[in-house]
Design a protein around this motif. Structure first.
Motif, PDB file in Angstrom:
ATOM      1  N   VAL A  73       1.051  -1.286   0.132  1.00 30.23           N
ATOM      2  CA  VAL A  73       0.118  -0.137   0.005  1.00 30.23           C
ATOM      3  C   VAL A  73       0.824   1.293  -0.013  1.00 30.23           C
ATOM      4  O   VAL A  73       2.176   1.240   0.558  1.00 30.23           O
ATOM      5  N   PRO A  74       0.318   2.327  -0.518  1.00 32.46           N
ATOM      6  CA  PRO A  74       0.905   3.643  -0.195  1.00 32.46           C
ATOM      7  C   PRO A  74       1.411   4.129   1.014  1.00 32.46           C
ATOM      8  O   PRO A  74       0.198   3.983   1.837  1.00 32.46           O
ATOM      9  N   GLN A  75       2.473   4.545   1.652  1.00 35.75           N
ATOM     10  CA  GLN A  75       2.564   5.104   2.776  1.00 35.75           C
ATOM     11  C   GLN A  75       1.519   6.177   3.368  1.00 35.75           C
ATOM     12  O   GLN A  75       1.253   6.559   4.369  1.00 35.75           O
ATOM     13  N   SER A  76       0.964   6.728   2.190  1.00 38.25           N
ATOM     14  CA  SER A  76      -0.024   7.933   2.360  1.00 38.25           C
ATOM     15  C   SER A  76      -1.350   7.386   3.164  1.00 38.25           C
ATOM     16  O   SER A  76      -2.162   8.162   3.723  1.00 38.25           O
ATOM     17  N   LEU A  77      -1.410   6.039   2.956  1.00 39.80           N
ATOM     18  CA  LEU A  77      -2.668   5.613   3.819  1.00 39.80           C
ATOM     19  C   LEU A  77      -2.479   5.363   5.045  1.00 39.80           C
ATOM     20  O   LEU A  77      -3.927   5.547   5.854  1.00 39.80           O
ATOM     21  N   VAL A  78      -1.211   5.450   5.654  1.00 43.25           N
ATOM     22  CA  VAL A  78      -1.310   5.724   7.230  1.00 43.25           C
ATOM     23  C   VAL A  78      -0.892   7.130   7.588  1.00 43.25           C
ATOM     24  O   VAL A  78      -0.223   7.123   8.672  1.00 43.25           O
ATOM     25  N   ASP A  79      -0.756   8.001   6.656  1.00 44.48           N
ATOM     26  CA  ASP A  79      -0.211   9.376   6.976  1.00 44.48           C
ATOM     27  C   ASP A  79      -1.225   9.804   8.447  1.00 44.48           C
ATOM     28  O   ASP A  79      -2.381   9.733   8.465  1.00 44.48           O
ATOM     29  N   GLY A  80      -0.432  10.537   9.395  1.00 42.33           N
ATOM     30  CA  GLY A  80      -1.014  10.911  10.684  1.00 42.33           C
ATOM     31  C   GLY A  80      -1.338   9.913  11.537  1.00 42.33           C
ATOM     32  O   GLY A  80      -2.115  10.290  12.459  1.00 42.33           O
ATOM     33  N   ILE A  81      -1.280   8.792  11.365  1.00 43.74           N
ATOM     34  CA  ILE A  81      -1.204   7.665  12.186  1.00 43.74           C
ATOM     35  C   ILE A  81       0.247   7.413  12.748  1.00 43.74           C
ATOM     36  O   ILE A  81       1.082   7.210  11.963  1.00 43.74           O
ATOM     37  N   SER A  82       0.329   7.016  14.030  1.00 44.78           N
ATOM     38  CA  SER A  82       1.435   6.628  14.538  1.00 44.78           C
ATOM     39  C   SER A  82       2.040   5.333  14.131  1.00 44.78           C
ATOM     40  O   SER A  82       1.185   4.389  13.646  1.00 44.78           O
ATOM     41  N   PHE A  83       3.476   5.193  14.053  1.00 41.81           N
ATOM     42  CA  PHE A  83       4.001   3.842  13.402  1.00 41.81           C
ATOM     43  C   PHE A  83       3.288   2.456  14.454  1.00 41.81           C
ATOM     44  O   PHE A  83       2.823   1.720  13.534  1.00 41.81           O
ATOM     45  N   ALA A  84       3.102   2.717  15.574  1.00 42.67           N
ATOM     46  CA  ALA A  84       2.676   1.680  16.239  1.00 42.67           C
ATOM     47  C   ALA A  84       1.196   1.773  15.831  1.00 42.67           C
ATOM     48  O   ALA A  84       0.515   0.392  15.877  1.00 42.67           O
TER      49      ALA A  84
ATOM     50  N   LEU B  66       9.271   1.902   2.342  1.00 40.49           N
ATOM     51  CA  LEU B  66      10.127   2.028   1.011  1.00 40.49           C
ATOM     52  C   LEU B  66      10.521   3.294   0.508  1.00 40.49           C
ATOM     53  O   LEU B  66       9.613   4.095   0.775  1.00 40.49           O
ATOM     54  N   ALA B  67      11.668   3.391  -0.064  1.00 35.88           N
ATOM     55  CA  ALA B  67      11.980   5.080  -0.515  1.00 35.88           C
ATOM     56  C   ALA B  67      11.234   5.385  -1.642  1.00 35.88           C
ATOM     57  O   ALA B  67      10.977   6.499  -1.765  1.00 35.88           O
ATOM     58  N   ASN B  68      10.284   4.585  -2.614  1.00 37.15           N
ATOM     59  CA  ASN B  68       9.216   4.981  -3.386  1.00 37.15           C
ATOM     60  C   ASN B  68       8.130   5.290  -2.975  1.00 37.15           C
ATOM     61  O   ASN B  68       7.297   5.782  -3.946  1.00 37.15           O
ATOM     62  N   GLY B  69       7.914   5.413  -1.565  1.00 35.51           N
ATOM     63  CA  GLY B  69       6.682   5.839  -1.062  1.00 35.51           C
ATOM     64  C   GLY B  69       5.797   4.827  -0.573  1.00 35.51           C
ATOM     65  O   GLY B  69       4.688   4.971  -0.228  1.00 35.51           O
TER      66      GLY B  69
END
Length: 206
Positions: A49-60, A104-107
């Motif tokens: 999935v794109p990392q933007s899917l978890v924007d605003g959510i902590s890593f945990a 990943l570095a590609n987002g």
């Protein structure tokens, strides 16, 4: 058997047990602990999935967020499961499985989970060195945790559990079925041959 990206091979793997049982050991690109996996005895899945899917959510919190559909599927099967921070899926009876991520570095990001359907506990303790003397000061160690497989908790066939998971995922996200192409498989095999199946990668943390 799969070990985490940052784990020491010597600390996690018993070479005598691996040889005796004909176990293949591989190293994944994500962190986390070692998993003893046998065909038919586990349920594993990956989300790309794109990392933007978890924007605003902590890593945990991203772990529980990405696996909310799994909790719903298990609830449908009569299992009340919950997340044990950081990345374990468990019930009151014990650990069912664990998740790991690689950003990943590609987002993009990889989020994957392995759950225990059944387990040969005697074999597991012969090939894993969890709880045994540390042989290397490198890498992260796997924690010793009580595992309670889904087969014992549900009495259901593995295929029935997978079907319930597929149904919930499809209902929530409108998923459609697809197939890995021959071209994609060829690329994957080349990567295994050139990197992920090499001794250099497997033993990159001694």
């Amino acid at each position: 058997m799969v070990i985490g990206s940052f784990q020491s091979y010597r600390n996690e793997v018993d070479p005598d047990g691996v040889a005796r049982h004909g176990i293949t050991v591989v190293r994944r690109i994500s962190g986390g602990g070692a998993m003893f996996m046998e065909a038919g005895n586990c349920i594993t899945y990956s989300l790309y999935v794109p990392q933007s899917l978890v924007d605003g959510i902590s890593f945990a919190d991203s772990y529980a967020f990405l696996d909310a559909w799994v909790m719903a599927a298990l609830e449908k099967l009569g299992i009340t499961a919950f997340y044990v921070p950081l990345n374990d899926i468990a019930t009151e009876q014990g650990k069912i499985g664990g998740a790991a991520q690689k950003r990943l570095a590609n987002g993009g990001m990889l989020h994957h989970v392995t759950m225990s359907y059944d387990i040969d506990a005697d074999k597991m303790v012969e090939v894993l060195r969890i709880g045994k003397e540390k042989l290397s000061d490198k890498g992260t160690r796997s924690a010793k945790k009580r595992v309670d497989p889904l087969r014992r908790q549900t009495g259901l066939a593995r295929t029935d559990i997978i079907k319930a998971m597929q149904e919930v995922f499809t209902e929530r996200y409108g998923a459609t079925e697809s197939r890995i192409t021959d071209a994609e498989l060829a690329i994957a095999r080349e990567r295994v041959q050139s990197k992920f199946g090499t001794e250099e990668w497997l033993h990159r943390v001694p």
